[in-house]
Design an enzyme around this catalytic site. Structure first.
Site, PDB file in Angstrom:
ATOM      1  N   HIS A   1       1.143  -1.239   0.486  1.00  0.00           N
ATOM      2  CA  HIS A   1      -0.170   0.461  -0.198  1.00  0.00           C
ATOM      3  C   HIS A   1       0.923   1.361   0.191  1.00  0.00           C
ATOM      4  O   HIS A   1       2.078   1.173   0.466  1.00  0.00           O
ATOM      5  CB  HIS A   1      -0.687   0.458   1.627  1.00  0.00           C
ATOM      6  CG  HIS A   1      -2.093   1.459   1.122  1.00  0.00           C
ATOM      7  ND1 HIS A   1      -2.758   1.408   0.522  1.00  0.00           N
ATOM      8  CD2 HIS A   1      -2.201   1.876   2.197  1.00  0.00           C
ATOM      9  CE1 HIS A   1      -3.559   2.008   0.161  1.00  0.00           C
ATOM     10  NE2 HIS A   1      -3.179   2.823   1.384  1.00  0.00           N
TER      11      HIS A   1
ATOM     12  N   HIS B   1      -3.666   9.177   1.163  1.00  0.00           N
ATOM     13  CA  HIS B   1      -3.349   8.050   0.400  1.00  0.00           C
ATOM     14  C   HIS B   1      -4.682   7.597  -0.575  1.00  0.00           C
ATOM     15  O   HIS B   1      -5.317   7.933  -0.428  1.00  0.00           O
ATOM     16  CB  HIS B   1      -2.568   6.470   1.450  1.00  0.00           C
ATOM     17  CG  HIS B   1      -3.932   6.020   2.254  1.00  0.00           C
ATOM     18  ND1 HIS B   1      -3.963   4.849   2.885  1.00  0.00           N
ATOM     19  CD2 HIS B   1      -3.880   6.906   3.398  1.00  0.00           C
ATOM     20  CE1 HIS B   1      -4.345   5.581   4.133  1.00  0.00           C
ATOM     21  NE2 HIS B   1      -4.818   6.408   4.431  1.00  0.00           N
TER      22      HIS B   1
ATOM     23  N   CYS C   1      -3.475   2.694  -5.529  1.00  0.00           N
ATOM     24  CA  CYS C   1      -2.608   3.473  -4.663  1.00  0.00           C
ATOM     25  C   CYS C   1      -0.903   3.834  -5.412  1.00  0.00           C
ATOM     26  O   CYS C   1      -0.367   5.020  -4.762  1.00  0.00           O
ATOM     27  CB  CYS C   1      -2.360   2.653  -3.349  1.00  0.00           C
ATOM     28  SG  CYS C   1      -1.658   1.380  -2.909  1.00  0.00           S
TER      29      CYS C   1
END
Length: 264
Positions: free
Chosen positions: A30, A42, A152
């Site tokens: 991530h 994010h 992401c």
């Protein structure tokens, strides 16, 4: 950071850093942008996800926060996030280890890091501009999440470089997405060697070569199908699906951020 690991200490972070943390035994990472004061902006997939219709959907679900991790009371839990969110560093890491994505690496180092999604040949823009893009997208969104085209890592790379793939029918700029596809592709392309040789080592070398070539060619720093898009213009283009080639010379006139586009 070393050759094999991009792991860093929290104390070394600065505004504009692209950071990431591996999930579910290194299946998926991530990514986000550190904006200072212990905060990370994010792009989350919950509520925004376009499913792939494959086993990858299962893997992505398993790549969430560790079961033992308890979000702090001031942050939106990742499973309830919707699009671009701001979290404290602890909630972003979700019990994982902190790594920093590298920009402007040389080709040898890029290929030495066999796993995609850790570095790029492209240069980063100034930190102030990176933070500006992240905060602007926090308020205005980054479109609909797609594991191959708009995830992401794509978000963080755009914040760092301002570069976006102009052909929405192709792969996005995410290195880990390329790795997911590149491995099976290399295996398929090396299979015909079995018709002319039984040398396992030869087939393995060919597969590795195909994989490395695909990663190198797909890197955002090497692709020809990308362009610099001002963040103020990006959200309108995402909303109206107008990502298309624009003559480079008109970009400065349409971009309030253009005076900051100095690569480092």
């Amino acid at each position: 950071m070393g050759l094999l690991s991009n792991r860093v200490d929290r104390e070394s972070l600065k505004q504009g850093d692209h950071i990431y943390s591996w999930r579910a035994a290194y299946i998926y990472a991530h990514h986000g942008i550190y904006v200072g004061d212990g905060r990370v902006i994010h792009f989350t997939r919950r509520g925004q996800e376009v499913g792939t219709g494959t086993v990858l959907d299962v893997l992505l679900v398993s790549s969430g926060p560790a079961q033992s991790f308890v979000p702090c009371p001031t942050c939106i839990p990742l499973e309830e996030g919707n699009g671009v969110v701001s979290s404290c560093l602890n909630c972003f890491l979700a019990g994982g280890v902190l790594y920093r994505f590298e920009y402007g690496v040389n080709p040898a180092l890029f290929l030495a890091k066999a796993r995609g999604g850790t570095c790029t040949l492209a240069s980063s823009d100034l930190d102030d501009l990176v933070v500006h893009r992240a905060k602007y997208l926090l308020d205005n969104g980054f479109g609909c999440y797609n594991v191959f085209k708009n995830n992401c890592e794509d978000f963080a790379i755009y914040c760092k470089t301002g570069l976006l793939v102009v052909d929405q029918s192709t792969m996005g700029q995410s290195g880990q997405a390329v790795s997911i596809i590149g491995g099976p592709l290399a295996a398929v392309l090396s299979t015909p060697l079995r018709l002319v040789t039984t040398n396992v080592y030869g087939m393995a070398v060919t597969a590795v070569g195909v994989y490395c070539a695909s990663r190198y060619a797909a890197d955002i720093g090497m692709r020809k199908d990308v362009m610099k898009i001002p963040v103020e213009d990006l959200t309108h283009r995402l909303a109206t699906n107008l990502i298309q080639v624009v003559e480079p010379q008109i970009l400065p006139a349409m971009a309030p951020e253009s005076h900051l586009l100095t690569a480092r």
